[in-house]
Structure formats: C-alpha cells, structure tokens
Design a protein around this motif. Structure first.
Motif, PDB file in Angstrom:
ATOM      1  N   TYR A 150      -1.052  18.624   1.456  1.00 30.23           N
ATOM      2  CA  TYR A 150      -0.237  17.650   0.738  1.00 30.23           C
ATOM      3  C   TYR A 150       0.727  18.371  -0.194  1.00 30.23           C
ATOM      4  N   SER A 151       1.926  17.827  -0.339  1.00 24.87           N
ATOM      5  CA  SER A 151       2.840  18.367  -1.338  1.00 24.87           C
ATOM      6  C   SER A 151       2.426  17.808  -2.700  1.00 24.87           C
ATOM      7  N   TYR A 152       2.684  18.606  -3.732  1.00 27.36           N
ATOM      8  CA  TYR A 152       2.352  18.130  -5.078  1.00 27.36           C
ATOM      9  C   TYR A 152       3.347  18.671  -6.095  1.00 27.36           C
ATOM     10  N   GLU A 153       3.349  18.006  -7.211  1.00 25.29           N
ATOM     11  CA  GLU A 153       4.076  18.462  -8.389  1.00 25.29           C
ATOM     12  C   GLU A 153       3.383  17.867  -9.599  1.00 25.29           C
ATOM     13  N   THR A 154       3.700  18.381 -10.749  1.00 32.10           N
ATOM     14  CA  THR A 154       3.203  17.784 -11.984  1.00 32.10           C
ATOM     15  C   THR A 154       4.402  17.419 -12.840  1.00 32.10           C
ATOM     16  N   THR A 155       4.213  16.392 -13.641  1.00 28.83           N
ATOM     17  CA  THR A 155       5.276  15.968 -14.536  1.00 28.83           C
ATOM     18  C   THR A 155       4.654  15.609 -15.877  1.00 28.83           C
ATOM     19  N   ALA A 156       5.391  15.888 -16.947  1.00 29.68           N
ATOM     20  CA  ALA A 156       4.917  15.535 -18.283  1.00 29.68           C
ATOM     21  C   ALA A 156       5.249  14.074 -18.556  1.00 29.68           C
ATOM     22  N   PHE A 157       4.273  13.355 -19.082  1.00 28.76           N
ATOM     23  CA  PHE A 157       4.465  11.959 -19.461  1.00 28.76           C
ATOM     24  C   PHE A 157       3.750  11.758 -20.787  1.00 28.76           C
ATOM     25  N   ASP A 158       4.481  11.406 -21.828  1.00 29.05           N
ATOM     26  CA  ASP A 158       3.946  11.404 -23.198  1.00 29.05           C
ATOM     27  C   ASP A 158       3.374  12.786 -23.474  1.00 29.05           C
ATOM     28  N   THR A 159       2.102  12.865 -23.770  1.00 27.38           N
ATOM     29  CA  THR A 159       1.461  14.163 -24.013  1.00 27.38           C
ATOM     30  C   THR A 159       0.578  14.570 -22.842  1.00 27.38           C
TER      31      THR A 159
ATOM     32  N   LEU B  74      -0.373  14.481 -12.210  1.00 33.43           N
ATOM     33  CA  LEU B  74      -0.339  15.067 -10.873  1.00 33.43           C
ATOM     34  C   LEU B  74       0.258  14.047  -9.910  1.00 33.43           C
ATOM     35  N   ILE B  75       1.275  14.479  -9.172  1.00 37.15           N
ATOM     36  CA  ILE B  75       1.915  13.626  -8.172  1.00 37.15           C
ATOM     37  C   ILE B  75       1.683  14.270  -6.811  1.00 37.15           C
ATOM     38  N   ILE B  76       1.059  13.523  -5.906  1.00 35.40           N
ATOM     39  CA  ILE B  76       0.745  14.032  -4.570  1.00 35.40           C
ATOM     40  C   ILE B  76       1.521  13.206  -3.550  1.00 35.40           C
ATOM     41  N   ASP B  77       2.284  13.892  -2.706  1.00 37.18           N
ATOM     42  CA  ASP B  77       3.142  13.231  -1.714  1.00 37.18           C
ATOM     43  C   ASP B  77       3.956  12.094  -2.344  1.00 37.18           C
TER      44      ASP B  77
ATOM     45  N   ASP C  83       1.916   8.900  -7.781  1.00 35.20           N
ATOM     46  CA  ASP C  83       1.078   9.252  -8.935  1.00 35.20           C
ATOM     47  C   ASP C  83      -0.371   9.339  -8.488  1.00 35.20           C
ATOM     48  N   PHE C  84      -1.040  10.430  -8.862  1.00 39.52           N
ATOM     49  CA  PHE C  84      -2.463  10.531  -8.557  1.00 39.52           C
ATOM     50  C   PHE C  84      -3.290  10.419  -9.829  1.00 39.52           C
ATOM     51  N   GLY C  85      -2.750  10.850 -10.954  1.00 45.52           N
ATOM     52  CA  GLY C  85      -3.445  10.710 -12.224  1.00 45.52           C
ATOM     53  C   GLY C  85      -3.209  11.889 -13.145  1.00 45.52           C
ATOM     54  N   GLU C  86      -3.702  11.746 -14.357  1.00 47.24           N
ATOM     55  CA  GLU C  86      -3.590  12.827 -15.333  1.00 47.24           C
ATOM     56  C   GLU C  86      -4.481  13.983 -14.907  1.00 47.24           C
ATOM     57  N   ILE C  87      -3.944  15.194 -15.011  1.00 43.56           N
ATOM     58  CA  ILE C  87      -4.704  16.377 -14.633  1.00 43.56           C
ATOM     59  C   ILE C  87      -4.853  17.278 -15.854  1.00 43.56           C
ATOM     60  N   TYR C  88      -6.073  17.764 -16.082  1.00 43.53           N
ATOM     61  CA  TYR C  88      -6.291  18.686 -17.201  1.00 43.53           C
ATOM     62  C   TYR C  88      -7.553  19.505 -16.951  1.00 43.53           C
ATOM     63  N   LEU C  89      -7.600  20.650 -17.623  1.00 38.50           N
ATOM     64  CA  LEU C  89      -8.785  21.503 -17.569  1.00 38.50           C
ATOM     65  C   LEU C  89      -9.691  21.122 -18.725  1.00 38.50           C
ATOM     66  N   ASP C  90     -10.909  20.683 -18.402  1.00 39.68           N
ATOM     67  CA  ASP C  90     -11.886  20.328 -19.418  1.00 39.68           C
ATOM     68  C   ASP C  90     -12.487  21.606 -20.007  1.00 39.68           C
ATOM     69  N   SER C  91     -12.624  22.599 -19.166  1.00 36.17           N
ATOM     70  CA  SER C  91     -13.019  23.945 -19.568  1.00 36.17           C
ATOM     71  C   SER C  91     -12.400  24.878 -18.533  1.00 36.17           C
TER      72      SER C  91
ATOM     73  N   ASN D 143     -13.641  26.298 -16.104  1.00 34.63           N
ATOM     74  CA  ASN D 143     -14.177  26.105 -14.761  1.00 34.63           C
ATOM     75  C   ASN D 143     -14.306  24.646 -14.350  1.00 34.63           C
ATOM     76  N   VAL D 144     -13.751  23.714 -15.126  1.00 38.11           N
ATOM     77  CA  VAL D 144     -13.837  22.294 -14.805  1.00 38.11           C
ATOM     78  C   VAL D 144     -12.441  21.679 -14.861  1.00 38.11           C
ATOM     79  N   LEU D 145     -12.019  21.105 -13.742  1.00 38.72           N
ATOM     80  CA  LEU D 145     -10.739  20.418 -13.620  1.00 38.72           C
ATOM     81  C   LEU D 145     -11.014  18.927 -13.505  1.00 38.72           C
ATOM     82  N   VAL D 146     -10.263  18.125 -14.264  1.00 35.31           N
ATOM     83  CA  VAL D 146     -10.447  16.675 -14.249  1.00 35.31           C
ATOM     84  C   VAL D 146      -9.130  16.017 -13.862  1.00 35.31           C
ATOM     85  N   ILE D 147      -9.213  15.037 -12.958  1.00 34.37           N
ATOM     86  CA  ILE D 147      -8.066  14.200 -12.619  1.00 34.37           C
ATOM     87  C   ILE D 147      -8.478  12.761 -12.927  1.00 34.37           C
ATOM     88  N   ASP D 148      -7.767  12.148 -13.862  1.00 30.60           N
ATOM     89  CA  ASP D 148      -8.097  10.803 -14.343  1.00 30.60           C
ATOM     90  C   ASP D 148      -7.039   9.825 -13.847  1.00 30.60           C
ATOM     91  N   GLN D 149      -7.419   8.986 -12.888  1.00 28.87           N
ATOM     92  CA  GLN D 149      -6.477   8.015 -12.335  1.00 28.87           C
ATOM     93  C   GLN D 149      -6.218   6.837 -13.270  1.00 28.87           C
TER      94      GLN D 149
END
Length: 146
Positions: free
Chosen positions: A88-97, A101-104, A107-115, A117-123
């Motif tokens: 899948y193609s992807y990009e990220t964009t800043a929205f507010d703070t 993550l945008i896939i194809d 919008d797929f959801g907010e993406i951030y590193l919780d630590s 070794n942990v990646l979170v995507i919140d739809q």
C-alpha cells in the motif's frame, strides 16, 4: 636463533589478526530492519479486544518508496486485523498536534510511538476530527539483522 623464532611468531600474529579485523569491520556495517507485528486491536462499536501472536500480521514501512508491505496470516475472520496482505502507498500529514497516517489516499488514523518498541494507530483521530467507534491498533517492533 631466538630472534628468528620471535620474528616468525610476530609475523604469524600480524597476519592472523588482519583477518580478524576484517571480520569485525564487516559486522560494524551490518544493517537492521524494523518489522511491526500487530499485537492487539481494541475498540470499534462492539468494543473488541483482539490479541495476536507475533508473526500473525506484520507491517513493514519502506520510507524511501512510501510503501507499507502487509503480511496478514490471520485466519480468524472474527478478529479485526486491519489490512489484507499487499503493498500500500502511504504518507503522513500533520493535523493539529497529531500525525495522521494516510494509506492509499484514505485516512487510517493517528500514528505515534508509545515507546521505542510500540507503535499505535488510533482510528478515533483523523483529519476530519475525533470519533469514538474506531479501532486502535497496537504493534510490537521486531528488529531483524540483514
């Protein structure tokens, strides 16, 4: 006679240490790659809480080509697991703070590193605002030497 033996041993040690040095130099330039293994999916209208074994669903981000490769080995259709296997193609964009993550081009959801070794995507967080019925995908990082 003793000098000849010492000189011979010195040369042997020099030549043997050169080969060891070459091995350590090649190890110094080894590359590593991160793979993100889906560990848990929570949320949605039904308030699911699905947990996954490592190697069930794996995402690999290729930042040079802006592609995500998904290997989805989940055979349980009752579990929410995100994307099917594919590239899948992807990009990220800043929205507010937030980083979205945008896939194809969706919008797929907010993406951030919780630590580290942990990646979170919140739809529940997208470029159109906040929601309450999206899924939260939690990934565990696995690093592999190449």
């Amino acid at each position: 006679m003793k000098n000849k033996i010492i000189i011979a041993i010195t040369f042997l040690m020099l030549f043997s240490s050169c080969s060891l040095d070459d091995e350590s130099n090649s190890a110094r330039y080894q590359t590593f790659r991160s793979f993100w293994h889906l560990a848990r999916v929570t949320g949605g209208i039904a308030r699911v809480d699905n947990q996954f074994e490592l190697d069930t669903v794996i995402w690999s981000f290729d930042e040079d080509n802006n592609e995500i490769t998904v290997e989805n080995n989940n055979t349980d259709d009752t579990k929410q697991d995100g994307l099917n296997s594919g590239v899948y193609s992807y990009e990220t964009t800043a929205f507010d703070t937030k980083e979205i993550l945008i896939i194809d081009n969706q919008d797929f959801g907010e993406i951030y590193l919780d630590s580290q070794n942990v990646l979170v995507i919140d739809q529940n967080e997208t470029t159109i605002g906040s929601g309450a019925d999206g899924f939260v995908y939690t990934f565990q990082r696995v690093v592999v030497a190449e």
